[in-house]
Write a protein that holds these residues in place. Structure first.
Motif, short mmCIF file in Angstrom:
data_model
loop_
_atom_site.label_atom_id
_atom_site.label_comp_id
_atom_site.label_asym_id
_atom_site.label_seq_id
_atom_site.Cartn_x
_atom_site.Cartn_y
_atom_site.Cartn_z
N THR A 5 38.93 24.04 -7.28
CA THR A 5 38.55 23.44 -8.56
C THR A 5 39.42 22.23 -8.88
O THR A 5 39.17 21.52 -9.84
N ASN A 6 40.46 22.01 -8.07
CA ASN A 6 41.39 20.91 -8.29
C ASN A 6 41.59 20.14 -6.98
O ASN A 6 42.32 20.60 -6.10
N SER B 247 37.81 16.64 -1.28
CA SER B 247 36.71 16.18 -2.13
C SER B 247 36.87 16.89 -3.47
O SER B 247 37.84 17.62 -3.68
N ASP B 248 35.93 16.71 -4.38
CA ASP B 248 36.03 17.36 -5.69
C ASP B 248 35.98 18.88 -5.59
O ASP B 248 36.51 19.57 -6.45
N ASN C 3 48.72 27.93 3.37
CA ASN C 3 49.27 27.70 2.03
C ASN C 3 48.44 26.67 1.28
O ASN C 3 48.05 25.66 1.87
N ILE C 4 48.23 26.92 0.01
CA ILE C 4 47.64 25.92 -0.88
C ILE C 4 48.73 25.54 -1.87
O ILE C 4 49.29 26.41 -2.56
N LYS C 5 49.05 24.24 -1.91
CA LYS C 5 50.13 23.76 -2.77
C LYS C 5 49.59 22.86 -3.86
O LYS C 5 48.63 22.13 -3.66
N GLY C 6 50.24 22.90 -5.00
CA GLY C 6 49.88 22.07 -6.14
C GLY C 6 50.34 22.75 -7.41
O GLY C 6 50.88 23.86 -7.39
N PHE D 225 42.99 27.27 -15.71
CA PHE D 225 41.59 27.15 -15.30
C PHE D 225 41.41 26.60 -13.89
O PHE D 225 40.31 26.33 -13.47
N SER D 226 42.49 26.45 -13.15
CA SER D 226 42.37 25.91 -11.79
C SER D 226 42.31 27.05 -10.78
O SER D 226 42.59 28.21 -11.10
N SER D 227 41.98 26.69 -9.55
CA SER D 227 41.97 27.69 -8.48
C SER D 227 43.41 28.06 -8.12
O SER D 227 44.37 27.43 -8.58
#
Length: 173
Positions: free
Chosen positions: A69-70, A100-101, A129-132, A137-139
């Motif tokens: 979602t981000n 992408s979106d 890993n997913i970083k951010g 409300f985000s994934s």
């Protein structure tokens, strides 16, 4: 005789056109396996992680894609590819990604020795890993595992294939 030759050419063209292509940022193309949809029970936004392997002149490339979602998040860090004999391959992050979106996609490099190993053994799971910076409300961000399973649910006495034959597909490259 003409019909046999026509049939042979048709068969060869179908086989040749079934080869997948992986295109990396910058337009470079490589022969690749089909996309495998591995199952992830820990990533709740989407239970599927798309996995693809391509052959290069000096090794190979692992492509991982997940829904998001981000688009500011990235698949980054070390990725561990676990094989059917319980060994693993660790892939360092080289900063190759394109988002992408709705999708995060990252590329990780295999050495020639690792590609040889992948031709002999099926991939059983992949740790990534997913970083951010997440908000309410985000994934998700964090560490996740994608398992080589064709279906989320299986029946004990079902004779259908339950896993992707990754070694067989990589061998065809």
């Amino acid at each position: 005789m003409k019909s046999k030759i026509l049939f042979l050419f048709l068969f060869i063209s179908i086989i040749a056109s079934s080869q997948e292509i992986m295109t990396i940022k910058g337009g470079k193309q490589y022969k690749a396996t089909p996309n495998w949809n591995f199952i992830s029970t820990t990533y709740s936004l989407s239970s599927e992680v798309q996995v693809q392997v391509a052959k290069t002149d000096n090794g190979g490339i692992l492509k991982l894609s997940v829904a998001t979602t981000n688009p500011k998040f990235i698949l980054a860090g070390t990725v561990y590819v676990y094989l059917s004999d319980n060994s693993f391959i660790s892939c360092s992050d080289k900063g190759l990604f394109e988002n992408s979106d709705t999708t995060l996609t990252s590329y990780f490099i295999f050495t020639p020795a690792e590609m040889t190993k992948l031709k002999k053994l099926n991939i059983s799971s992949i740790r990534f890993n997913i970083k951010g910076t997440s908000d309410s409300f985000s994934s998700q961000t964090g560490n996740f595992t994608a398992v080589n399973k064709i279906s989320f649910y299986t029946i004990k006495y079902d004779n259908k294939k339950k896993v992707f034959e990754t070694a067989q597909e990589i061998n065809k490259l």
